[in-house]
Design an enzyme around this catalytic site. Structure first.
Site, PDB file in Angstrom:
ATOM      1  N   LYS A 191      -3.016  15.001   8.650  1.00 54.82           N
ATOM      2  CA  LYS A 191      -3.187  13.560   8.557  1.00 54.82           C
ATOM      3  C   LYS A 191      -4.187  13.074   9.593  1.00 54.82           C
ATOM      4  CE  LYS A 191      -2.148   9.213   7.489  1.00 54.82           C
ATOM      5  NZ  LYS A 191      -0.899   8.538   7.808  1.00 54.82           N
ATOM      6  N   HIS A 218      -2.332   4.998   1.075  1.00 57.73           N
ATOM      7  CA  HIS A 218      -1.968   3.573   0.981  1.00 57.73           C
ATOM      8  C   HIS A 218      -3.174   2.659   0.732  1.00 57.73           C
ATOM      9  CE1 HIS A 218      -3.108   3.985   5.155  1.00 57.73           C
ATOM     10  NE2 HIS A 218      -1.956   4.483   5.529  1.00 57.73           N
ATOM     11  N   HIS A 262      -5.813   8.165   6.629  1.00 60.42           N
ATOM     12  CA  HIS A 262      -5.559   6.747   6.840  1.00 60.42           C
ATOM     13  C   HIS A 262      -6.932   6.106   6.801  1.00 60.42           C
ATOM     14  CE1 HIS A 262      -3.369   3.197   8.721  1.00 60.42           C
ATOM     15  NE2 HIS A 262      -4.637   2.835   8.655  1.00 60.42           N
ATOM     16  N   HIS A 318       4.304   9.975   1.099  1.00 59.65           N
ATOM     17  CA  HIS A 318       3.882   9.415   2.399  1.00 59.65           C
ATOM     18  C   HIS A 318       5.075   8.674   2.979  1.00 59.65           C
ATOM     19  CE1 HIS A 318       0.550   7.387   4.942  1.00 59.65           C
ATOM     20  NE2 HIS A 318       1.711   7.084   5.483  1.00 59.65           N
ATOM     21  N   ASP A 335       4.711   4.965   2.353  1.00 57.29           N
ATOM     22  CA  ASP A 335       4.409   4.563   3.734  1.00 57.29           C
ATOM     23  C   ASP A 335       5.589   3.802   4.330  1.00 57.29           C
ATOM     24  OD1 ASP A 335       3.024   4.334   6.120  1.00 57.29           O
ATOM     25  OD2 ASP A 335       1.770   2.669   5.457  1.00 57.29           O
ATOM     26  N   HIS A 394       7.482   7.917   6.763  1.00 54.39           N
ATOM     27  CA  HIS A 394       7.683   8.063   8.207  1.00 54.39           C
ATOM     28  C   HIS A 394       9.172   8.227   8.478  1.00 54.39           C
ATOM     29  CE1 HIS A 394       3.529   6.948   9.247  1.00 54.39           C
ATOM     30  NE2 HIS A 394       3.608   6.205   8.159  1.00 54.39           N
TER      31      HIS A 394
END
Lengths: 350, 350
Positions: free
Chosen positions: B97, B174, B134, B14, B244, B16
């Site tokens: 996602k 997360h 999420h 995970h 994350d 970004h």
């Protein structure tokens, strides 16, 4: 719908007036915010631990603005003795503030256990001084204690001090949880509770990532906020305003580094009465304004004012009032709560 | 006490990697942080909603650093059809996602109800794509929902999607609460769970007034952190690292105004493997490092590597490693988690 409200001699039963230049900026703002009485917190550097220090501080405040009545407090610490309590009472000092160690601004000298202070509490009960409790226990990961349950975990201390000293007047300061509200309601007439203006507006979502809304105790769940609103709407006589207005230089609120976070505190003094009216109206309690900001607290403290005392008049503004972006200047610039936002009420100059 | 550790081909499930200049800064840092595989989040502006967009993005990432394996995802939205799912699967895209609307960075287009997506989930289950959740519901004061219970209130959604699509591989992303850990453990083999590095270190006290520790989901109670640590220490095979890691320009983390708070996200990519080793050692789980950062996640995703694949070697540093204050520069300067702090492990260059 009300368009004018008169409130008899509003009293803020929990306010931080600081020292030095900051003190000069914020002290006159108590009166500007519509308040005639300031119950002054003793967490200076060094803390106000003796009668003499409190009287000196009071003179400084009166020199800055003689138009406000200042009720003084001492900082509970091992230095405080029953003798000093009697001396303080004779000198007109009203209360003793207890800070658990390390939970908020300048509380490094706060207390760790209450039993050691029982002789002091006994003297306070006897002479009629008020015990002001910052109702949080220190964080401790090993007992799952953090800023979110620090107040709830403090409530047994409140209960046990009250049981042991039933005639001692105690104020649980700046309640933020339903549990605190219910606990205070369940206790006797000698236990009161302050509620701030900002805790009527904020929840945890508002201070998540937003230093200007960060204060101690932190704002909690929406249901906790609802409990604060409900007890005011109900007009409960032992709940009253203590703003906990806590100025910090705007730099310390707006910026942080990986090592140093934001200062904890929300500044409301400068527009406290219009702000409180605005918030109470939002949850249908505008008719309880005078009780909340004047009558309840003054009665609890025995500071009632005579009929015919000066009233502060509020008027619903035809155009919304924009809250100023800051008071003071430079390193003493302080950003008020809801800076740049709109409130519906304004003080009418008499 | 270990002084050297080898970890087979670490995979961050995970991360970004952003767009534009920020993408150029952070993408190479995945490999610098010790990771060979990046499971890439699709919340760009605009979100990655089609196979073509994902493939284009993948090419951009490969152009910046071809040394990392990028697993691509799509953003769940009404645009996504069963047909597009089949197309995506054929093109090697691994997951979809789901962001609840408005709860984190670039989630304004997130979903409001899952039933509408059942045809998409059915297609995903059939072709073997992974659903990445999420797991937070949007805040709503009227139901007492805020950032603190947003994850717990999401868990019934996880349960019901899993019940309806028992063969659909789902990852609760997360996780931050004991309730989430227990829920995932109670579900079937098709449900996995990522845990970030920073949630192994932080509690709510750490982000109170500290923008650099503010992220979504927010870190919760000490007992929640303990549950994350315990499930790793136990070596549970369905829990694995998803960092994350979420870079934001340092300006947006360090400063706020009364109107605009800090950006939500903690950046860990650049030192992720040493950091994870450091944290796991602190709670006695260093022997679970390889399972947590490589084996469990790869097995869940069917991305196992052959025996003899490249290993990353960590060495306990004789002098503590100081985490750099920033990566990148100017408006693309990013402050890593624990900036200026000390960690005990370092990657040995091969």
């Amino acid at each position: 719908m009300f368009s004018d409200i008169e409130v008899t001699s509003p009293a803020d039963f929990h306010v931080h007036l600081r020292q030095g230049e900051m003190c000069k900026v914020v002290t006159p703002l108590v009166r500007k915010g519509g308040f005639k009485l300031a119950y002054v917190m003793p967490n200076l550097r060094p803390p106000i631990t003796t009668t003499e220090m409190a009287l000196t501080y009071k003179k400084e405040l009166e020199a800055i603005d003689p138009g406000t009545e200042y009720l003084m407090t001492l900082y509970l610490s091992p230095d405080l003795t029953p003798n000093e309590i009697r001396k303080a009472k004779d000198a007109g000092i009203v209360g003793v503030k207890s800070y658990p160690r390390g939970v908020t601004t300048n509380s490094e000298g706060g207390i760790e256990s209450y039993e050691a202070y029982y002789p002091v509490f006994e003297a306070m009960e006897k002479v009629g001084m008020v015990l002001n409790l910052h109702g949080e226990v220190p964080s401790d990961p090993t007992s799952n204690t953090c800023v979110l349950n620090a107040e709830i975990k403090f409530l047994p201390h409140l209960r046990s001090i009250h049981e042991r000293f039933p005639k001692l007047r105690i104020v649980l300061e700046h309640a933020t949880t339903r549990a605190a509200v219910e606990t205070v309601k369940s206790l006797g007439e000698t236990v009161g509770c302050t509620i701030t203006a900002h805790h009527l507006a904020l929840t945890v979502d508002d201070w998540a990532g937003q230093g200007f809304h960060y204060c101690k105790p932190v704002a909690k769940f929406p249901d906790d906020r609802l409990a604060l609103r409900e007890v005011i709407r109900e007009g409960h006589p032992r709940f009253f305003l203590g703003s906990d207005s806590a100025p910090h230089p705007s730099e310390t609120k707006s910026t942080s580094t990986p090592q140093v976070g934001c200062a904890a505190g929300v500044f409301t003094s400068a527009h406290l009465l219009p702000l409180t009216a605005h918030l109470l109206e939002e949850f249908g309690a505008l008719d309880k304004l005078e009780g909340f900001v004047s009558i309840n607290g003054r009665r609890f403290y025995g500071k009632e004012v005579a009929a015919g005392s000066e009233k502060i008049r509020l008027r619903r503004s035809s155009a919304p009032i924009i809250v100023p972006n800051a008071f003071g200047a430079g390193t003493q610039s302080v950003v008020p709560f809801m800076a740049g936002g709109r409130i519906n009420w304004d003080i009418v100059d008499s």
